[in-house]
Design an enzyme around this catalytic site. Structure first.
Site, PDB file in Angstrom:
ATOM      1  N   HIS A   1      -0.331   1.275  13.724  1.00  0.00           N
ATOM      2  CA  HIS A   1       0.802   0.384  14.025  1.00  0.00           C
ATOM      3  C   HIS A   1       1.171   0.482  15.512  1.00  0.00           C
ATOM      4  CE1 HIS A   1       2.060   1.181   9.602  1.00  0.00           C
ATOM      5  NE2 HIS A   1       1.623  -0.053   9.650  1.00  0.00           N
TER       6      HIS A   1
ATOM      7  N   LYS B   1       6.956  -1.984  -3.096  1.00  0.00           N
ATOM      8  CA  LYS B   1       6.134  -0.855  -3.527  1.00  0.00           C
ATOM      9  C   LYS B   1       7.107   0.276  -3.807  1.00  0.00           C
ATOM     10  CE  LYS B   1       3.163  -2.558   0.121  1.00  0.00           C
ATOM     11  NZ  LYS B   1       2.830  -2.354   1.531  1.00  0.00           N
TER      12      LYS B   1
ATOM     13  N   ARG C   1      -7.589  -5.134   9.849  1.00  0.00           N
ATOM     14  CA  ARG C   1      -8.453  -3.961   9.861  1.00  0.00           C
ATOM     15  C   ARG C   1      -9.859  -4.292   9.398  1.00  0.00           C
ATOM     16  NH1 ARG C   1      -3.718  -0.793   6.984  1.00  0.00           N
ATOM     17  NH2 ARG C   1      -3.477  -2.962   6.374  1.00  0.00           N
TER      18      ARG C   1
ATOM     19  N   SER D   1      -1.078   3.074   5.959  1.00  0.00           N
ATOM     20  CA  SER D   1       0.021   3.933   5.498  1.00  0.00           C
ATOM     21  C   SER D   1      -0.224   4.427   4.069  1.00  0.00           C
ATOM     22  CB  SER D   1       1.339   3.167   5.523  1.00  0.00           C
ATOM     23  OG  SER D   1       1.669   2.797   6.822  1.00  0.00           O
TER      24      SER D   1
HETATM   25  P1  ADP Z   1       1.943  -4.082   4.727  1.00  0.00           P
HETATM   26  O1  ADP Z   1       2.832  -3.228   3.905  1.00  0.00           O
HETATM   27  O2  ADP Z   1       2.250  -5.549   4.745  1.00  0.00           O
HETATM   28  O3  ADP Z   1       0.469  -3.761   4.631  1.00  0.00           O
HETATM   29  P2  ADP Z   1       2.126  -2.344   6.902  1.00  0.00           P
HETATM   30  O4  ADP Z   1       3.457  -1.825   7.220  1.00  0.00           O
HETATM   31  O5  ADP Z   1       1.143  -1.413   6.300  1.00  0.00           O
HETATM   32  O6  ADP Z   1       2.331  -3.697   6.145  1.00  0.00           O
HETATM   33  O7  ADP Z   1       1.438  -2.951   8.180  1.00  0.00           O
HETATM   34  C1  ADP Z   1       2.020  -3.975   8.921  1.00  0.00           C
HETATM   35  C2  ADP Z   1       0.950  -4.685   9.707  1.00  0.00           C
HETATM   36  O8  ADP Z   1       0.216  -3.734  10.459  1.00  0.00           O
HETATM   37  C3  ADP Z   1      -0.091  -5.437   8.878  1.00  0.00           C
HETATM   38  O9  ADP Z   1      -0.458  -6.603   9.581  1.00  0.00           O
HETATM   39  C4  ADP Z   1      -1.258  -4.503   8.828  1.00  0.00           C
HETATM   40  O10 ADP Z   1      -2.477  -5.199   8.677  1.00  0.00           O
HETATM   41  C5  ADP Z   1      -1.162  -3.880  10.202  1.00  0.00           C
HETATM   42  N1  ADP Z   1      -1.788  -2.566  10.264  1.00  0.00           N
HETATM   43  C6  ADP Z   1      -1.535  -1.497   9.489  1.00  0.00           C
HETATM   44  N2  ADP Z   1      -2.310  -0.446   9.834  1.00  0.00           N
HETATM   45  C7  ADP Z   1      -3.092  -0.879  10.863  1.00  0.00           C
HETATM   46  C8  ADP Z   1      -4.139  -0.284  11.652  1.00  0.00           C
HETATM   47  N3  ADP Z   1      -4.550   0.958  11.431  1.00  0.00           N
HETATM   48  N4  ADP Z   1      -4.694  -1.015  12.627  1.00  0.00           N
HETATM   49  C9  ADP Z   1      -4.303  -2.310  12.821  1.00  0.00           C
HETATM   50  N5  ADP Z   1      -3.348  -2.937  12.110  1.00  0.00           N
HETATM   51  C10 ADP Z   1      -2.754  -2.247  11.149  1.00  0.00           C
END
Ligand code: ADP
Length: 177
Positions: free
Chosen positions: A20, A44, A99, A137
């Site tokens: 992030h 979730k 990703r 995450s």
């Molecule tokens: P969600 O719960 O919608 O998956 P997240 O909080 O996990 O959202 O992530 C928010 C955004 O960050 C999403 O667009 C996700 O694809 C992106 N994201 C999460 N982890 C990574 C990563 N390691 N590299 C690039 N983008 C990421």
């Protein structure tokens, strides 16, 4: 009329990972103001409460450099429809990270639906950097709950909070059994 460009980067951030932070760092070059939007309801079972997720983000993002040419960052809650939030915040872009192919389906649909609802807002995708491609995450939490080493996936302070949260959850589970 303002010529300032604003983007929204929405997510659950449960917890914030180095992936992030990479997307936030890179997208700051594309706009003047970046709103990191934290989903109040994740849909979730979050490990961290909304307040904890907000506090971790604010703490980590305060460490990022503040330089001309880089968007200033605001961390704000998002409740309800993302495009409505983006519009009322004056944003013209939604930033998402991609990703792998597995992200594509969902992101493609969301971007399409959002574009239909708000044609003035563009979804902008940044490819995950090579070093962060595998970080999610959900998986970081899984590793932590199973006793694995998660240190390289999250900032240091977040790692300490993650260890605490895992211990709390396990204590709660043990007392319920
Ligand atoms: P969600 O719960 O919608 O998956 P997240 O909080 O996990 O959202 O992530 C928010 C955004 O960050 C999403 O667009 C996700 O694809 C992106 N994201 C999460 N982890 C990574 C990563 N390691 N590299 C690039 N983008 C990421």
């Amino acid at each position: 009329m303002t010529t300032e460009r604003t983007g929204v980067y929405p997510g659950s951030f449960d917890p914030i990972t180095t992936g992030h932070i990479d997307i936030i760092t890179r997208s700051r070059r594309l706009m003047d103001r970046l709103i990191v939007g934290v989903a109040v309801n994740t849909g979730k079972d979050p490990l961290f409460s909304f307040d904890e997720r907000m506090a971790m983000l604010r703490e980590e993002l305060a460490d990022l450099p503040d330089e001309p040419g880089l968007a200033r960052i605001e961390v704000r809650p998002i409740e309800g429809l993302l495009v409505t939030f983006a519009k009322t915040s004056g944003a013209s872009m939604i930033v998402r990270g991609l990703r792998a192919v597995s992200d594509f389906d969902y992101e493609f649909q969301m971007a399409g639906m959002n574009a239909r609802m708000e044609r003035d807002i563009e979804t902008v995708f940044l490819m995950a950097s090579e070093r962060h491609t595998f970080i999610a995450s959900r998986l970081v939490k899984e590793v932590a709950l199973l006793g694995g080493n998660f240190e390289s996936f999250v900032p240091k302070r977040v790692g300490l909070k993650l260890a605490d949260a895992v211990a709390r959850r396990q204590a709660r589970k043990a007392s319920a059994d």
